[in-house]
Enzyme design. Structure first.
Site, PDB file in Angstrom:
ATOM      1  N   TYR A 131       0.828  -1.204   0.000  1.00 62.13           N
ATOM      2  CA  TYR A 131       0.000   0.000   0.000  1.00 62.13           C
ATOM      3  C   TYR A 131       0.869   1.263   0.000  1.00 62.13           C
ATOM      4  O   TYR A 131       1.699   1.451   0.866  1.00 62.13           O
ATOM      5  CB  TYR A 131      -0.930   0.032   1.211  1.00 62.13           C
ATOM      6  CG  TYR A 131      -1.954  -1.074   1.279  1.00 62.13           C
ATOM      7  CD1 TYR A 131      -2.291  -1.827   0.150  1.00 62.13           C
ATOM      8  CD2 TYR A 131      -2.610  -1.362   2.466  1.00 62.13           C
ATOM      9  CE1 TYR A 131      -3.235  -2.828   0.214  1.00 62.13           C
ATOM     10  CE2 TYR A 131      -3.568  -2.366   2.544  1.00 62.13           C
ATOM     11  CZ  TYR A 131      -3.880  -3.104   1.414  1.00 62.13           C
ATOM     12  OH  TYR A 131      -4.823  -4.101   1.490  1.00 62.13           O
TER      13      TYR A 131
ATOM     14  N   PRO B 220     -15.982  -3.342   2.641  1.00 64.91           N
ATOM     15  CA  PRO B 220     -17.278  -3.723   3.201  1.00 64.91           C
ATOM     16  C   PRO B 220     -18.430  -2.799   2.815  1.00 64.91           C
ATOM     17  O   PRO B 220     -19.596  -3.194   2.940  1.00 64.91           O
ATOM     18  CB  PRO B 220     -17.031  -3.684   4.708  1.00 64.91           C
ATOM     19  CG  PRO B 220     -15.964  -2.657   4.876  1.00 64.91           C
ATOM     20  CD  PRO B 220     -15.064  -2.839   3.683  1.00 64.91           C
TER      21      PRO B 220
ATOM     22  N   ALA C  49     -18.338  -1.561  -0.298  1.00 60.18           N
ATOM     23  CA  ALA C  49     -18.142  -1.605  -1.750  1.00 60.18           C
ATOM     24  C   ALA C  49     -17.463  -0.335  -2.257  1.00 60.18           C
ATOM     25  O   ALA C  49     -17.915   0.304  -3.199  1.00 60.18           O
ATOM     26  CB  ALA C  49     -19.463  -1.840  -2.464  1.00 60.18           C
ATOM     27  N   GLN C  50     -16.360   0.022  -1.572  1.00 61.67           N
ATOM     28  CA  GLN C  50     -15.556   1.185  -1.967  1.00 61.67           C
ATOM     29  C   GLN C  50     -16.397   2.451  -2.084  1.00 61.67           C
ATOM     30  O   GLN C  50     -16.161   3.306  -2.932  1.00 61.67           O
ATOM     31  CB  GLN C  50     -14.805   0.888  -3.269  1.00 61.67           C
ATOM     32  CG  GLN C  50     -13.847  -0.291  -3.116  1.00 61.67           C
ATOM     33  CD  GLN C  50     -13.207  -0.728  -4.408  1.00 61.67           C
ATOM     34  OE1 GLN C  50     -13.421  -0.132  -5.455  1.00 61.67           O
ATOM     35  NE2 GLN C  50     -12.407  -1.786  -4.350  1.00 61.67           N
TER      36      GLN C  50
ATOM     37  N   ALA D  49     -19.728   2.598  -2.672  1.00 60.83           N
ATOM     38  CA  ALA D  49     -20.969   2.485  -3.439  1.00 60.83           C
ATOM     39  C   ALA D  49     -22.184   2.318  -2.533  1.00 60.83           C
ATOM     40  O   ALA D  49     -23.276   2.820  -2.843  1.00 60.83           O
ATOM     41  CB  ALA D  49     -20.886   1.313  -4.416  1.00 60.83           C
TER      42      ALA D  49
ATOM     43  N   LYS E  16     -23.335   7.836  -1.678  1.00 60.01           N
ATOM     44  CA  LYS E  16     -22.754   9.108  -2.114  1.00 60.01           C
ATOM     45  C   LYS E  16     -22.617   9.188  -3.633  1.00 60.01           C
ATOM     46  O   LYS E  16     -22.490  10.277  -4.188  1.00 60.01           O
ATOM     47  CB  LYS E  16     -21.403   9.340  -1.453  1.00 60.01           C
ATOM     48  CG  LYS E  16     -20.318   8.347  -1.863  1.00 60.01           C
ATOM     49  CD  LYS E  16     -19.025   8.528  -1.074  1.00 60.01           C
ATOM     50  CE  LYS E  16     -18.326   9.823  -1.407  1.00 60.01           C
ATOM     51  NZ  LYS E  16     -17.006   9.922  -0.743  1.00 60.01           N
TER      52      LYS E  16
END
Length: 370
Positions: free
Chosen positions: A101, A257, A259-260, A262, A266
């Site tokens: 990362y 968790p 869904a990025q 979704a 927003k």
């Protein structure tokens, strides 16, 4: 997902250990209201390691490939630092990072491990008794062979983190070859006192059982399997991973968790996410998602909770699951805290799953099928 290791420290010259914080929080409303928002810590699998029921993912910290609109600056770093401190203040003390990362050759700006280690050190200067549980991951890159490669990578991670040991060390994904050696390396790390518990990530049922049995012969529990898991990505339920984890006593750590973003609501068909996520969560997909979001909103209004809080609570309600939503700001963290201290009813859990089943899921991380 980035696939590079940041330039290495080849020896561990670390002089401070990181501890965990005891946190208290106010009571929260809900169907089965608990005594505190934080809730009692849970063991990861059959290991002795206890973590908060919800953790924080640090994938976005230092990244400028997938997150942060392809840039990283002082404003981003301050926001990440504030997110870390808000997590501690809110009683969420489990943080997940990885050597890949934010790493340089993946076009990252600064290693997420370096940032997390920095934030912990700064916090401990103000509060020496602060206790933090840290998880990081080994990258199974094709040119890495054998158990020694795991130990070397771990020591480099410890150097970046500024620690002499880490709470949880995981194989980030199954390798092209050498997986038995990697599992041996995890066992060696436990026996050398460099880690408290070990896990895997993106492992299918077959690989999971093999890793479990190999470690079991050494008397070492496989604590966790970190997988993509959310209300709209339920592959672990469908491919046997969730049931195997429940059977063997292995905790699922759920990344992405919400869904990025979704499931937060927003994003809309007219306002899809920016960057690479926009190719995953397209206007067409977001249109199909609206009925589910409407139901999440309806249930959330009953408990005075947001879509994000309902979506995270749905995962916690599955049992044996610790979600690790990514946090880029303190406002996000404060919202995550509100996912704890209450529970959806069984009927609500089933209703949301039924609606979500009508949506064709997005593509997951391909290696989970290897």
């Amino acid at each position: 997902m980035a696939l590079h290791i940041s330039s290495g420290c080849f020896s561990v010259m670390c002089h401070s250990r990181v501890h965990r914080i005891r946190a208290a929080a106010a009571a929260s409303e809900g169907s089965s209201t608990l005594n505190s928002v934080v809730e009692e810590k849970v063991n990861l699998g059959n290991s002795d390691l206890k973590v908060t029921r919800l953790g924080i993912g640090a994938w976005s910290w230092g990244d400028r490939t997938f997150w942060n609109d392809l840039e990283w600056n002082d404003r981003n770093e301050k926001a990440a630092r504030d997110a870390f401190n808000s997590s501690i203040d809110g009683g969420i003390t489990f943080f997940d990072t990885a050597e890949v990362y934010g790493s340089g050759l993946a076009l990252g700006a600064v290693s997420s491990e370096v940032l997390l280690g920095r934030y912990i050190k700064e916090r401990k200067q103000k509060d020496p008794d602060v206790e933090v549980a840290v998880a990081t991951k080994f990258a199974a890159l094709p040119w890495r062979f054998g158990r020694e490669s795991v130990l070397k990578a771990l020591k480099d991670s410890l150097c970046r983190l500024g620690m002499t040991s880490v709470d949880l060390y995981q194989l980030h994904w199954p390798g092209v070859w050498g997986n038995e050696g990697y599992i041996d390396g995890l066992g060696d790390a436990v026996e050398k006192g460099l880690v408290k518990a070990v896990g895997v990530s993106n492992y299918n049922e077959k690989r999971l059982r093999e890793a479990y049995e190999k470690l079991k012969k050494r008397g070492i529990p496989l604590a966790s399997n970190q997988v993509n898991y959310s209300l709209i990505y339920r592959a672990p339920e469908e491919n046997g991973v969730k049931s195997a984890c429940d059977e063997l006593g292995i905790t699922i750590i759920a990344y992405s968790p919400i869904a990025q973003g979704a499931l937060s609501g927003k994003y809309t068909p007219d306002n899809p996410p920016s960057g690479p996520r926009g190719r995953i969560y397209t206007p067409e997909f977001l249109t199909r998602l609206q009925p589910l979001l409407n139901k999440i909103t309806e249930i959330g209004e009953k408990y005075d909770k947001t879509r994000t809080q309902v979506s995270l609570n749905w995962l916690v309600a599955q049992g044996n699951v610790v979600p690790i939503p990514g946090a880029k700001t303190k406002e996000q963290v404060k919202e995550f805290v509100g996912a704890l201290g209450w529970r959806l009813t069984e009927e609500e859990v089933a209703e949301l799953r039924s609606l979500a089943s009508e949506i064709k899921p997005v593509i997951g991380f391909p290696v989970e099928n290897l």
